[in-house]
Design an enzyme around this catalytic site. Structure first.
Site, short mmCIF file in Angstrom:
data_model
loop_
_atom_site.label_atom_id
_atom_site.label_comp_id
_atom_site.label_asym_id
_atom_site.label_seq_id
_atom_site.Cartn_x
_atom_site.Cartn_y
_atom_site.Cartn_z
N HIS A 1 -0.21 -0.80 -4.55
CA HIS A 1 -1.62 -0.56 -4.24
C HIS A 1 -1.84 0.94 -4.01
CE1 HIS A 1 -5.58 -1.98 -3.05
NE2 HIS A 1 -5.58 -1.08 -2.08
N GLY B 1 0.54 -3.64 4.34
CA GLY B 1 0.79 -2.31 4.88
C GLY B 1 1.50 -2.38 6.20
N SER B 2 1.14 -1.48 7.10
CA SER B 2 1.91 -1.27 8.33
C SER B 2 1.91 -2.47 9.27
CB SER B 2 1.38 -0.04 9.07
OG SER B 2 0.00 -0.15 9.33
N HIS C 1 -7.53 1.39 -5.79
CA HIS C 1 -8.72 1.09 -4.99
C HIS C 1 -9.41 2.40 -4.65
CE1 HIS C 1 -10.32 -0.38 -0.80
NE2 HIS C 1 -11.30 -0.18 -1.67
N SER D 1 0.83 -1.20 0.00
CA SER D 1 0.00 0.00 0.00
C SER D 1 0.87 1.26 0.00
CB SER D 1 -0.90 0.00 1.23
OG SER D 1 -1.62 1.21 1.32
N ASP E 1 -7.66 -6.94 1.99
CA ASP E 1 -7.10 -5.65 2.40
C ASP E 1 -7.58 -5.34 3.82
OD1 ASP E 1 -6.15 -3.08 2.63
OD2 ASP E 1 -7.23 -2.28 0.89
N GLY F 1 -10.65 3.24 5.14
CA GLY F 1 -10.21 4.54 5.62
C GLY F 1 -9.87 4.60 7.09
N ASP G 1 -4.47 3.65 -2.92
CA ASP G 1 -5.76 3.97 -2.29
C ASP G 1 -6.11 5.42 -2.55
OD1 ASP G 1 -6.57 1.55 -0.89
OD2 ASP G 1 -4.81 1.85 0.37
#
Length: 237
Positions: free
Chosen positions: A42, A209-210, A75, A17, A187, A151, A44
């Protein structure tokens, strides 16, 4: 870099991401991803309306498109989608996924995207059942299941949904029974445990991601994830 359709036939694709990278050093971090064997990024796009955050602007995506041949897996978490879709198509994305909850005529939008030469997909919020897209599943190249609310990745209290396994199993069953060439993408708080659990036979693409990538330890983390990938692929051969 190969950005052909054949790339999407690979097993267990990682889609790091962009919003989880260091925003002050995006180019250098993208170079690390490239050199580590990553093939897709990715993207966003969040509008602050359908989804509450605004982490990434289209100008950043446009600038990145000029410096990398990585495939862009976009996305959309927006409402309405029209403006953002036009912009992303002009920028040059390879896959464009929008939320089922934001479209009155999702099958028409899927057809338009395919006609424009990009892979087309639908995303589902955690609360939206897989059955909602039963009639249009055949129109999708990819279905993205959100395992947290879109989000809310920056909120520590937003945990992966407890019914993730049930949704994943249901989508996998339908795809398998109908023998559809539809990819399942996951995701939201994706961890090594998630990949180990769902990467053997159910999910095809993981947005990472994180939870399993550190901005300060990017190469080492990517190397570990690819070692896990090879292990899982080996177990399924």
């Amino acid at each position: 870099m190969d950005r052909s359709d054949n790339f999407w036939d690979n097993k267990l694709i990682y889609s790091p991401s962009l919003i989880c990278l260091d925003p002050c050093n995006l180019e250098s971090q993208v170079r690390v991803l490239e050199s580590s064997g990553v093939e897709v990024l990715h993207i966003d796009i969040i509008d602050g309306h359908f989804s509450p955050s605004l982490p990434l602007g289209l100008d950043t995506v446009k600038a990145l498109r000029k410096i990398t041949n990585l495939s862009f897996d976009a996305h959309l978490m927006t409402e309405p989608n029209g403006y953002f879709i036009d912009e992303l198509l002009d920028i040059g994305v390879d896959q464009l996924i929008f939320h089922f909850e934001t479209e009155k005529h999702p099958n028409a939008l899927l057809s338009m995207l395919k006609n424009r030469g990009v892979r087309a997909g639908i995303a589902l919020k955690p609360s939206t059942p897989v059955s909602a897209i039963d009639c249009i599943l055949e129109c999708c190249d990819t279905v993205l299941l959100m395992l947290i609310n879109p989000g809310y990745a920056g909120y520590s209290w937003e945990k992966q949904i407890p019914f993730a396994q049930r949704k994943i199993d249901e989508l996998h069953r339908i795809i398998s029974e109908r023998k559809l060439p539809v990819k399942m993408e996951l995701d939201g708080r994706i961890s090594k445990e998630s990949i180990n659990t769902f990467g053997k036979d159910a999910a095809d693409i993981f947005v990472i991601g994180s939870t399993c990538l550190s901005k300060n330890n990017l190469k080492s983390d990517i190397d570990e994830l690819y070692s896990l990938r090879e292990k899982l692929i080996g177990e399924t051969v």
